[in-house]
Design an enzyme around this catalytic site. Structure first.
Site, PDB file in Angstrom:
ATOM      1  N   ASP A  18      -5.855  -5.253  -6.109  1.00 17.26           N
ATOM      2  CA  ASP A  18      -5.144  -5.338  -4.828  1.00 17.26           C
ATOM      3  C   ASP A  18      -4.305  -6.619  -4.809  1.00 17.26           C
ATOM      4  O   ASP A  18      -4.672  -7.618  -5.439  1.00 17.26           O
ATOM      5  CB  ASP A  18      -6.168  -5.367  -3.676  1.00 17.26           C
ATOM      6  CG  ASP A  18      -5.561  -4.949  -2.345  1.00 17.26           C
ATOM      7  OD1 ASP A  18      -5.858  -3.827  -1.881  1.00 17.26           O
ATOM      8  OD2 ASP A  18      -4.783  -5.741  -1.764  1.00 17.26           O
ATOM      9  N   TYR A  62      10.119   4.552   3.140  1.00 13.36           N
ATOM     10  CA  TYR A  62       8.733   5.027   3.023  1.00 13.36           C
ATOM     11  C   TYR A  62       8.739   6.514   2.672  1.00 13.36           C
ATOM     12  O   TYR A  62       8.073   6.949   1.724  1.00 13.36           O
ATOM     13  CB  TYR A  62       7.999   4.782   4.347  1.00 13.36           C
ATOM     14  CG  TYR A  62       6.536   5.140   4.310  1.00 13.36           C
ATOM     15  CD1 TYR A  62       5.595   4.250   3.793  1.00 13.36           C
ATOM     16  CD2 TYR A  62       6.083   6.366   4.785  1.00 13.36           C
ATOM     17  CE1 TYR A  62       4.249   4.575   3.757  1.00 13.36           C
ATOM     18  CE2 TYR A  62       4.742   6.701   4.750  1.00 13.36           C
ATOM     19  CZ  TYR A  62       3.824   5.803   4.241  1.00 13.36           C
ATOM     20  OH  TYR A  62       2.489   6.136   4.200  1.00 13.36           O
TER      21      TYR A  62
HETATM   22  N1  LIG Z   1      -3.470   5.525   6.894  1.00 12.91           N
HETATM   23  C1  LIG Z   1      -2.659   6.560   6.983  1.00 12.91           C
HETATM   24  O1  LIG Z   1      -2.615   7.237   8.010  1.00 12.91           O
HETATM   25  C2  LIG Z   1      -1.804   6.956   5.806  1.00 12.91           C
HETATM   26  C3  LIG Z   1      -1.080   8.150   5.892  1.00 12.91           C
HETATM   27  C4  LIG Z   1      -0.303   8.547   4.813  1.00 12.91           C
HETATM   28  C5  LIG Z   1      -0.273   7.790   3.668  1.00 12.91           C
HETATM   29  N2  LIG Z   1      -0.973   6.627   3.606  1.00 12.91           N
HETATM   30  C6  LIG Z   1      -0.902   5.866   2.364  1.00 12.91           C
HETATM   31  O2  LIG Z   1      -2.184   5.562   1.901  1.00 12.91           O
HETATM   32  C7  LIG Z   1      -2.142   4.364   1.128  1.00 12.91           C
HETATM   33  C8  LIG Z   1      -3.205   3.417   1.649  1.00 12.91           C
HETATM   34  O3  LIG Z   1      -2.959   3.147   3.006  1.00 12.91           O
HETATM   35  P1  LIG Z   1      -4.098   2.598   3.986  1.00 12.91           P
HETATM   36  O4  LIG Z   1      -3.923   3.314   5.264  1.00 12.91           O
HETATM   37  O5  LIG Z   1      -5.406   2.619   3.313  1.00 12.91           O
HETATM   38  O6  LIG Z   1      -3.540   1.079   4.181  1.00 12.91           O
HETATM   39  P2  LIG Z   1      -4.285  -0.329   4.148  1.00 12.91           P
HETATM   40  O7  LIG Z   1      -3.270  -1.317   4.630  1.00 12.91           O
HETATM   41  O8  LIG Z   1      -5.592  -0.244   4.843  1.00 12.91           O
HETATM   42  O9  LIG Z   1      -4.548  -0.546   2.580  1.00 12.91           O
HETATM   43  C9  LIG Z   1      -3.474  -0.721   1.675  1.00 12.91           C
HETATM   44  C10 LIG Z   1      -3.929  -1.709   0.617  1.00 12.91           C
HETATM   45  O10 LIG Z   1      -2.851  -1.831  -0.347  1.00 12.91           O
HETATM   46  C11 LIG Z   1      -2.740  -3.209  -0.677  1.00 12.91           C
HETATM   47  N3  LIG Z   1      -1.386  -3.478  -1.169  1.00 12.91           N
HETATM   48  C12 LIG Z   1      -0.217  -3.571  -0.460  1.00 12.91           C
HETATM   49  N4  LIG Z   1       0.799  -3.830  -1.271  1.00 12.91           N
HETATM   50  C13 LIG Z   1       0.300  -3.922  -2.538  1.00 12.91           C
HETATM   51  C14 LIG Z   1       0.874  -4.179  -3.802  1.00 12.91           C
HETATM   52  N5  LIG Z   1       2.192  -4.407  -3.941  1.00 12.91           N
HETATM   53  N6  LIG Z   1       0.073  -4.195  -4.887  1.00 12.91           N
HETATM   54  C15 LIG Z   1      -1.274  -3.978  -4.748  1.00 12.91           C
HETATM   55  N7  LIG Z   1      -1.881  -3.735  -3.563  1.00 12.91           N
HETATM   56  C16 LIG Z   1      -1.098  -3.699  -2.476  1.00 12.91           C
HETATM   57  C17 LIG Z   1      -3.054  -3.942   0.625  1.00 12.91           C
HETATM   58  O11 LIG Z   1      -3.404  -5.305   0.390  1.00 12.91           O
HETATM   59  C18 LIG Z   1      -4.202  -3.107   1.170  1.00 12.91           C
HETATM   60  O12 LIG Z   1      -5.451  -3.572   0.710  1.00 12.91           O
HETATM   61  C19 LIG Z   1      -0.714   3.837   1.262  1.00 12.91           C
HETATM   62  O13 LIG Z   1       0.017   4.231   0.122  1.00 12.91           O
HETATM   63  C20 LIG Z   1      -0.186   4.526   2.488  1.00 12.91           C
HETATM   64  O14 LIG Z   1       1.207   4.678   2.429  1.00 12.91           O
HETATM   65  C21 LIG Z   1      -1.752   6.182   4.645  1.00 12.91           C
END
Ligand SMILES: NC(=O)c1ccc[n+]([C@@H]2O[C@H](COP(=O)([O-])OP(=O)(O)OC[C@H]3O[C@@H](n4cnc5c(N)ncnc54)[C@H](O)[C@@H]3O)[C@@H](O)[C@H]2O)c1
Length: 262
Positions: free
Chosen positions: A38, A154
């Site tokens: 991360d 995005y």
């Molecule tokens: N939560 C939702 O509703 C949702 C819906 C659709 C897609 N997503 C996707 O799911 C994935 C995870 O999202 P989440 O909701 O768990 O978010 P979150 O913010 O809880 O977790 C994302 C993690 O990615 C890490 N991160 C960010 N940029 C980074 C980088 N350049 N290199 C390494 N780590 C990095 C952050 O530090 C964090 O720990 C993302 O790709 C997001 O686009 C989430």
């Protein structure tokens, strides 16, 4: 009871929070040796500690090739092999009108999601191809399927991840490496909670627009990932699986669920 991922190496990018963290807990509970990578290295180490002995937390930006080489190498060396890769690192879009956006924020979104998924997959794949077996799970989104205003980078990156998933699946199919993606709807994670708190998303509107009338949980995504990574999905490759309570299935102009059905 036999554990489904006993002694398998699982690398999860963005695994320190939200969907990636739920996946880390689920794979660890099924016997995997989990490596969390991360950009927040402290949170990654803390999450790995919480999983217990045999798991590792590393710092790394998925958009930087030198970081990717370092953490993929460490994951390969961590107790014998890399069997599953989950590309989960992500950041939200700016939610600003397109004409007011700057190129740098567009570029960062594309770099983290699309280029990051490409880079980590490309770097991790040789270990799997040599072993003749492996599973890669990418994270797309409903935003990769439906047009959502002010989320151009995005959405484009998530749509790109869908196509990258299909291309890599076809390229590596005969060598035993399966590549699939999940397309989450609105899942209650810190990422989504922040957008609700900042007023960038309308929680009630989203619930009404969702046939199941509620948000998803990180565990819903982790369960889909466990399935796609398992031998129960042995003949499944190149799919982008919506895990969205029916959100992308709904096409009628009216809300999908009534308030009292929530
Ligand atoms: N939560 C939702 O509703 C949702 C819906 C659709 C897609 N997503 C996707 O799911 C994935 C995870 O999202 P989440 O909701 O768990 O978010 P979150 O913010 O809880 O977790 C994302 C993690 O990615 C890490 N991160 C960010 N940029 C980074 C980088 N350049 N290199 C390494 N780590 C990095 C952050 O530090 C964090 O720990 C993302 O790709 C997001 O686009 C989430």
């Amino acid at each position: 009871m036999e554990q489904e991922f006993s002694a398998q190496g699982v690398l999860i990018t963005g695994g320190a929070s939200g969907l990636g963290l739920a996946a880390a807990r689920s794979f660890a509970a099924q016997g995997a040796r989990v490596v969390i990578s991360d950009i927040d290295g402290e949170a990654a180490s803390e999450a790995a500690r919480e999983l217990g002995p045999g798991h590792l937390g590393l710092v790394g930006d998925v958009a930087r090739e030198a970081d990717v080489k370092r953490f993929v190498h460490a994951a390969r060396e961590h107790g014998g092999g890399l069997h599953v890769l989950i590309n989960c690192a992500g950041i939200p879009d700016t939610f600003r009108p397109t004409v007011e956006q700057d190129l740098a924020s567009w570029q960062r979104l594309i770099d983290v999601h699309l280029t990051g998924t490409y880079l980590v997959s490309k770097t991790a794949a040789p270990a799997m191809l040599e072993a003749g077996k492996g599973a890669i799970i990418n994270v797309s989104s409903i935003a990769g399927v439906l047009g959502l205003t002010m989320r151009n980078a995005y959405s484009a990156s998530k749509a790109g991840i869908g196509m990258l998933t299909r291309v890599l699946a076809c390229e590596w199919a005969q060598q035993g490496v399966r590549v699939n993606a999940v397309a989450p709807g609105y899942m209650l994670t810190p990422f989504f909670q922040r957008l609700l708190d900042e007023g960038k998303l309308d929680g009630d509107g989203i619930r009404r627009r969702t046939p199941m009338g509620r948000f998803g949980t990180a565990q819903h995504i982790a369960d889909a990932m466990l399935f796609l990574a398992s031998d129960r999905a042995a003949f499944i490759t190149g799919v982008v699986l919506p895990v969205d309570g029916g959100y992308t299935a709904h096409g009628a102009p009216a809300d999908a669920s009534l308030p009292d059905e929530r």
